[in-house]
Design a protein around this motif. Sequence first.
Motif, PDB file in Angstrom:
ATOM      1  N   TRP A  27      58.278  -3.049  38.621  1.00  0.00           N
ATOM      2  CA  TRP A  27      56.961  -3.569  38.247  1.00  0.00           C
ATOM      3  C   TRP A  27      55.827  -2.627  38.655  1.00  0.00           C
ATOM      4  CZ3 TRP A  27      56.239  -7.372  34.919  1.00  0.00           C
ATOM      5  CH2 TRP A  27      54.924  -7.838  34.741  1.00  0.00           C
ATOM      6  N   THR A  82      63.481  -8.369  30.593  1.00  0.00           N
ATOM      7  CA  THR A  82      64.057  -8.037  31.899  1.00  0.00           C
ATOM      8  C   THR A  82      65.499  -7.631  31.642  1.00  0.00           C
ATOM      9  OG1 THR A  82      62.615  -9.484  33.189  1.00  0.00           O
ATOM     10  CG2 THR A  82      64.780  -9.000  34.116  1.00  0.00           C
ATOM     11  N   THR A 117      65.095 -12.432  39.403  1.00  0.00           N
ATOM     12  CA  THR A 117      64.303 -11.303  38.908  1.00  0.00           C
ATOM     13  C   THR A 117      63.618 -11.676  37.605  1.00  0.00           C
ATOM     14  OG1 THR A 117      65.692  -9.644  39.973  1.00  0.00           O
ATOM     15  CG2 THR A 117      64.409  -8.912  38.090  1.00  0.00           C
ATOM     16  N   ASP A 165      59.638 -11.622  37.095  1.00  0.00           N
ATOM     17  CA  ASP A 165      59.046 -10.770  36.053  1.00  0.00           C
ATOM     18  C   ASP A 165      58.211 -11.590  35.075  1.00  0.00           C
ATOM     19  OD1 ASP A 165      60.237  -8.560  37.156  1.00  0.00           O
ATOM     20  OD2 ASP A 165      61.713  -8.278  35.559  1.00  0.00           O
ATOM     21  N   ARG A 184      54.958 -12.653  36.709  1.00  0.00           N
ATOM     22  CA  ARG A 184      54.029 -11.524  36.808  1.00  0.00           C
ATOM     23  C   ARG A 184      53.410 -11.218  35.446  1.00  0.00           C
ATOM     24  NH1 ARG A 184      57.935  -7.600  40.448  1.00  0.00           N
ATOM     25  NH2 ARG A 184      57.078  -8.077  42.507  1.00  0.00           N
TER      26      ARG A 184
END
Length: 281
Positions: A165, A191, A199, A203, A206
């Motif tokens: 990231w 991803t 994860t 992701d 975010r």
Amino acid sequence: MTHTSRGPGRAWIITPGLHTDRFVSAQNSGAAVAVVDIEDSVALADKQTARTSSEIFFAVDEPPCTLGIRMNSLTTLDGLKDLVALAAYTTRPDLIVVPKVESPRDIELVAAALDADGYTPDIWALVESPRAFDHLPQIMRAPRLGGVIFGSADYAAAVRCGLGWDALRYARSALINAATAADIPAIDAPTWEIDDPDTLRRDAERAKELGFYGKGCVHPRHVEMINDVFTPTAEEVAQARTIMAAADASGGTVTTVNGQMRGTPFFNAARALIAEADRTA
């Protein structure tokens, strides 16, 4: 016969054009957009096979979602062959993803080749090179551009940076800023960790926080979590309604909500969130 596009959605799934056995599961994964790929997932020797086999992806009487195709770059012979083939498909895609876009001319060429009476597909640009980022404002002004997608793998390979990231934060932020300035949506890259839900969630959260409209994925298992992250929660909607109530009570002037100062930008954000929640309810 053509299908009418339903517009952009939160989860986008991409499936290889050679694997026809995966078409139905991709289309029924719960993603708002399902894209069949004849670019990076297909070896050069298999391009024509994928171009032909992908036509059945669109032969669905009642498609459960928007159906699209990722063609090859217009700087390659296969990209030109794709345009000829797509124009001849009996049932054509709702949406065209154009890879390696570095100029508004790419979008204009696809529109010129494919637009016809009763058929104007959504055209989306895959932004995935340093040169593309140098020309973002011009690309965003292409009249037929429906939205942009971040191509993290190609961009990281070109820059020779990591896929994490932090390494890609600048690119994502630049893309969001340019897309917002042009009033078009941006979709984040998938991803790549297939079996790591933690994860994936991090992701997706975010990407949402940064301003992406949705996120791509390469496996049906990822769709539900992406939809979950990008759908406003009951708590978020309740907070937005509290802010709007405070705005009404203050006559639209700066006020305090739960110990936090709130004014016009916060009112606008709350209003947009409530409108989205009401629209998807």
